[in-house]
Design an enzyme around this catalytic site. Sequence first.
Site, PDB file in Angstrom:
ATOM      1  N   LYS A 130       0.863  -1.195   0.000  1.00 31.98           N
ATOM      2  CA  LYS A 130       0.000   0.000   0.000  1.00 31.98           C
ATOM      3  C   LYS A 130       0.891   1.234   0.000  1.00 31.98           C
ATOM      4  CE  LYS A 130      -3.229   3.069   0.788  1.00 31.98           C
ATOM      5  NZ  LYS A 130      -4.165   3.480  -0.286  1.00 31.98           N
ATOM      6  N   SER A 131       0.541   2.259  -0.783  1.00 37.36           N
ATOM      7  CA  SER A 131       1.320   3.506  -0.748  1.00 37.36           C
ATOM      8  C   SER A 131       1.388   3.992   0.695  1.00 37.36           C
ATOM      9  CB  SER A 131       0.637   4.584  -1.600  1.00 37.36           C
ATOM     10  OG  SER A 131       0.632   4.208  -2.955  1.00 37.36           O
ATOM     11  N   ASN A 185     -13.612   5.251  -4.986  1.00 34.55           N
ATOM     12  CA  ASN A 185     -12.961   5.208  -3.676  1.00 34.55           C
ATOM     13  C   ASN A 185     -12.372   6.560  -3.339  1.00 34.55           C
ATOM     14  OD1 ASN A 185      -9.794   5.233  -3.148  1.00 34.55           O
ATOM     15  ND2 ASN A 185     -10.108   4.588  -5.250  1.00 34.55           N
ATOM     16  N   LEU A 191      -5.383   7.499   1.599  1.00 30.05           N
ATOM     17  CA  LEU A 191      -4.069   6.949   1.981  1.00 30.05           C
ATOM     18  C   LEU A 191      -4.037   6.393   3.415  1.00 30.05           C
ATOM     19  CD1 LEU A 191      -1.551   9.505   0.382  1.00 30.05           C
ATOM     20  CD2 LEU A 191      -2.099   7.188  -0.436  1.00 30.05           C
ATOM     21  N   CYS A 231      -2.207  10.110  -6.132  1.00 27.14           N
ATOM     22  CA  CYS A 231      -3.378   9.840  -5.288  1.00 27.14           C
ATOM     23  C   CYS A 231      -4.331  11.030  -5.400  1.00 27.14           C
ATOM     24  CB  CYS A 231      -3.000   9.630  -3.827  1.00 27.14           C
ATOM     25  SG  CYS A 231      -4.473   9.386  -2.789  1.00 27.14           S
ATOM     26  N   ASN A 235      -7.080  11.480  -3.621  1.00 32.16           N
ATOM     27  CA  ASN A 235      -8.082  11.460  -2.540  1.00 32.16           C
ATOM     28  C   ASN A 235      -7.700  12.104  -1.219  1.00 32.16           C
ATOM     29  OD1 ASN A 235      -9.824  10.028  -4.246  1.00 32.16           O
ATOM     30  ND2 ASN A 235      -8.799   8.097  -3.705  1.00 32.16           N
ATOM     31  N   LYS A 275       4.018   6.001 -10.324  1.00 37.91           N
ATOM     32  CA  LYS A 275       2.603   5.680 -10.575  1.00 37.91           C
ATOM     33  C   LYS A 275       1.947   6.974 -11.033  1.00 37.91           C
ATOM     34  CE  LYS A 275      -1.296   3.111  -9.798  1.00 37.91           C
ATOM     35  NZ  LYS A 275      -1.607   2.534  -8.493  1.00 37.91           N
ATOM     36  N   ASN A 321      -3.309   5.308 -12.314  1.00 37.43           N
ATOM     37  CA  ASN A 321      -4.015   5.350 -11.038  1.00 37.43           C
ATOM     38  C   ASN A 321      -5.500   5.546 -11.375  1.00 37.43           C
ATOM     39  OD1 ASN A 321      -4.668   5.790  -8.271  1.00 37.43           O
ATOM     40  ND2 ASN A 321      -2.612   6.586  -7.940  1.00 37.43           N
ATOM     41  N   GLY A 334     -12.085   0.054 -12.418  1.00 36.52           N
ATOM     42  CA  GLY A 334     -12.908  -0.994 -13.009  1.00 36.52           C
ATOM     43  C   GLY A 334     -13.113  -0.833 -14.503  1.00 36.52           C
ATOM     44  N   GLY A 337      -8.841  -1.375 -15.108  1.00 36.42           N
ATOM     45  CA  GLY A 337      -9.886  -2.028 -15.882  1.00 36.42           C
ATOM     46  C   GLY A 337      -9.698  -3.508 -16.125  1.00 36.42           C
TER      47      GLY A 337
HETATM   48  O1  LIG Z   1      -3.294   6.557  -5.113  1.00 35.29           O
HETATM   49  C1  LIG Z   1      -4.414   6.231  -4.694  1.00 35.29           C
HETATM   50  N1  LIG Z   1      -5.399   5.989  -5.574  1.00 35.29           N
HETATM   51  C2  LIG Z   1      -6.650   5.700  -5.190  1.00 35.29           C
HETATM   52  O2  LIG Z   1      -7.538   5.544  -6.050  1.00 35.29           O
HETATM   53  N2  LIG Z   1      -6.935   5.612  -3.857  1.00 35.29           N
HETATM   54  C3  LIG Z   1      -5.907   5.576  -2.912  1.00 35.29           C
HETATM   55  C4  LIG Z   1      -6.290   6.240  -1.612  1.00 35.29           C
HETATM   56  O3  LIG Z   1      -7.271   7.004  -1.578  1.00 35.29           O
HETATM   57  O4  LIG Z   1      -5.563   5.993  -0.635  1.00 35.29           O
HETATM   58  N3  LIG Z   1      -4.664   6.124  -3.364  1.00 35.29           N
END
Ligand SMILES: O=C1NC(=O)NC(C(=O)O)N1
Length: 310
Positions: free
Chosen positions: A45-46, A69, A73, A129, A131, A163, A193, A221, A249
């Site tokens: 996980k990042s 989502n 992080l 990311c 989010n 990424k 991403n 997806g 996807g």
């Molecule tokens: O790089 C990310 N991409 C996502 O789609 N979600 C996660 C996250 O929100 O942690 N991080």
Amino acid sequence: MLDLSTFFLGRPLTSPLMNASGVWCNVNNQLNALAESKAGAMVTKSCTLLRRNGNPEPRYHTLAMGSINSMGLPNEGHQYYLDYAERHDYENKPLFFSIAGLTLDDNLTMVAQIQDAYTPAILELNLSCPNVPGKAQIAYDFEALDVILAEISAAYSRPFGIKLPPYFDIAHFDEVAEILNRYEKVSFITCINSIGNGLMIDINSETVLIKPKEGFGGIGGDYVLPTALANVNAFYQRCPKKSIIGCGGVSTGEHVFMHLLAGAGIVQVGTALYEEGPEIFVRLNIELAKIMKEKGYKTIREFQGKLKTI
Ligand SMILES: O=C1NC(=O)NC(C(=O)O)N1
């Protein structure tokens, strides 16, 4: 079953499949399950320098053709994943190590610790990311992208990857590739991403589906496959000295085949892995092998990157 083995950055893989960072890789029991799965590689996980709870829930929702989502992080903090990297069996499969520092300094601190840990794990720098409330995606700011790659390249002595978020304009493919090609240590590019800041609606309650950011979140997806394939192929064509990891996807062997044909050397699985669990790698390997057999391909090298235009 057909031989699905391949090489990536000189490392042998039994399969071109792995998880997408963030899915089934937050804590040790998930990481152990990936290590024992039929994936050919895996990624953590990042992580951020310190442990994070992430965004308030609900922060993930399954959609008709994928997911939305806004996890924010959530992770156990950098040291937790360094500890896992120390325990990982590198003979079994390569481990990628994803970092997503909230500041350049945090990224440099984590990179210095990875450097000192002499771990065989491969660094994947998450610059996309969407989010973290108030934080823009670094890789959409081309000057900031240039600065961070210069700083990380100066601080880290080994090859690493990045990424990227999806781009949607040919001029942006050109401009980002021009930046990336100036950094020899950037040895691979992971595209894509999630498509950031989508919105989905529940018409019965007339509300959004996730709590953070008024319902705005990253889309994954089926919805993102064409965008993912385009980004894989765009950077495959523009960065001939770098390897590409395809992400986005993928839920069938056909999708894996498409990513490989578009130029990916490894194919990551996110939303479908979240829904199906690590057993998905058994199914995807079988489906990919079946397609290769039907087409008369004996190895992945025979068709990888050989997408034809008309
Ligand atoms: O790089 C990310 N991409 C996502 O789609 N979600 C996660 C996250 O929100 O942690 N991080």
